[in-house]
Design a protein around this motif. Structure first.
Motif, PDB file in Angstrom:
ATOM      1  N   GLU A   2      41.257  30.986  32.457  1.00  0.00           N
ATOM      2  CA  GLU A   2      41.778  31.785  31.346  1.00  0.00           C
ATOM      3  C   GLU A   2      41.134  33.171  31.249  1.00  0.00           C
ATOM      4  O   GLU A   2      39.939  33.331  31.430  1.00  0.00           O
ATOM      5  N   ILE A   3      41.976  34.167  30.928  1.00  0.00           N
ATOM      6  CA  ILE A   3      41.487  35.536  30.745  1.00  0.00           C
ATOM      7  C   ILE A   3      41.148  35.752  29.277  1.00  0.00           C
ATOM      8  O   ILE A   3      41.962  35.493  28.400  1.00  0.00           O
ATOM      9  N   ASP A   4      39.907  36.220  29.045  1.00  0.00           N
ATOM     10  CA  ASP A   4      39.465  36.441  27.671  1.00  0.00           C
ATOM     11  C   ASP A   4      39.521  37.904  27.259  1.00  0.00           C
ATOM     12  O   ASP A   4      39.535  38.206  26.065  1.00  0.00           O
ATOM     13  N   GLY A   5      39.494  38.809  28.238  1.00  0.00           N
ATOM     14  CA  GLY A   5      39.484  40.218  27.856  1.00  0.00           C
ATOM     15  C   GLY A   5      39.491  41.131  29.061  1.00  0.00           C
ATOM     16  O   GLY A   5      39.286  40.682  30.199  1.00  0.00           O
ATOM     17  N   VAL A   6      39.746  42.384  28.792  1.00  0.00           N
ATOM     18  CA  VAL A   6      39.810  43.395  29.852  1.00  0.00           C
ATOM     19  C   VAL A   6      39.087  44.642  29.355  1.00  0.00           C
ATOM     20  O   VAL A   6      39.180  44.984  28.175  1.00  0.00           O
TER      21      VAL A   6
ATOM     22  N   ARG B 149      40.219  38.568  42.165  1.00  0.00           N
ATOM     23  CA  ARG B 149      41.621  38.709  42.561  1.00  0.00           C
ATOM     24  C   ARG B 149      42.414  39.406  41.450  1.00  0.00           C
ATOM     25  O   ARG B 149      43.178  40.342  41.694  1.00  0.00           O
ATOM     26  N   VAL B 150      42.171  38.971  40.212  1.00  0.00           N
ATOM     27  CA  VAL B 150      42.922  39.533  39.086  1.00  0.00           C
ATOM     28  C   VAL B 150      42.444  40.949  38.743  1.00  0.00           C
ATOM     29  O   VAL B 150      43.251  41.824  38.418  1.00  0.00           O
TER      30      VAL B 150
END
Lengths: 192, 192
Positions: free
Chosen positions: A43-47, A181-182
């Motif tokens: 899961e992505i939490d932030g950028v 990768r993301v």
């Protein structure tokens, strides 16, 4: 810094994957660098993002300040870099990044670094000795095999055993961690 | 366009989630709009972006051209928008977007759209009637309940039954599809 010893590596460990975007080589200006916060490999939490000078000397400082000023800083347990050179030859001093952020750093590349070629390329740039020193400061290049593929790591503040476990944990479809990768997809996708 | 009928909705269906980044309201200039390609609710396949004018009229055209020119276009089966207004009141005509891209469009919001408040806000902007028409053109607002929460959808080129199934399929941690949650994180994270 002494390598951090992970007593347990949780499957939801918060990792920052960092990569740079596209830029026009050998020009003045900057490139975007994107950091993406992952829980483990899913899961992505932030950028977050910053900009570093093309062939400049500000990558270490800019990355450190992006990380330390982020609201995600407290949750983060590790930083993964896509190699140690950003925006051309703006080299990240991973030991220094580890010191300033107090986070272990893994710099990963799927290709074996060709130090001779790098040294040759550097010779065309100003302050080539200074850049070379930062590259050497990253220390030993560890070859590591997972899912039938080789990858190469430089480490700061983390043991090889822990680094291998975290790379395996976060590599889902191929032997390349999802956070990197993301980060690559985002940084390329928002460039220009 | 006639609603596309999905015979089977595959768990790996390629969906583009679209959201805008931060911008300074009521100024001249543009805001970044990010599109993120998801396989179902999990893996990210790619990222794209465009810019739309703050309170402008180019959102429909800019989104359509971002989508149609993308190397991911052929794999895409659906577009999800975080509401229909981008960069302030740059309204997306979802029926037109559906026509130009030949892809079904779901515009989603977690809050019930307050059309009266929108109409009041529009009155301060030039060409308010033109904007209002595009907002009404989005058609019926469908209330939909999943995981105990309400969300609101406007649809173009897709049946309500199929849209509900896709929203459920791609909503992992909460009743909000991952492609939109992550598009929001990326667009905000790379703004300014």
């Amino acid at each position: 810094m002494e390598p951090k010893k992970f007593r347990v590596i949780k499957s939801e460990i918060r990792i920052l994957g960092v990569d740079d975007g596209k830029f026009v080589p050998q020009t003045e200006g900057s490139a975007i660098v994107v950091g993406v916060v992952f829980r483990g490999g899913y899961e992505i939490d932030g950028v977050m993002h910053t900009h570093v000078e093309i062939d400049g000397f500000d990558a270490t400082e800019k990355l450190a300040s992006m990380i330390n000023s982020s609201p995600h800083r407290k949750q983060l347990r590790l930083v993964m870099l896509n190699g140690i050179t950003f925006a051309g030859f703006n080299v990240v001093d991973i030991k220094k990044l580890n010191e300033i952020t107090a986070l272990p750093v893994i710099a990963l590349t799927p290709k074996e670094p060709d130090l001779e070629a790098v040294q040759n390329a550097l010779s065309n740039l100003p302050k080539s000795q200074e850049r070379w020193k930062i590259i050497l400061a990253a220390g030993e290049i560890h070859e590591f095999r997972c899912k039938g593929k080789k990858i190469y790591m430089e480490l700061a503040g983390i043991s090889l055993v822990d680094a291998e476990e975290i790379v395996k944990l976060t590599s889902i479809s191929s032997c390349f961690p999802e956070p990197l990768r993301v980060a690559h997809l985002i940084a390329s996708g928002v460039s220009f």
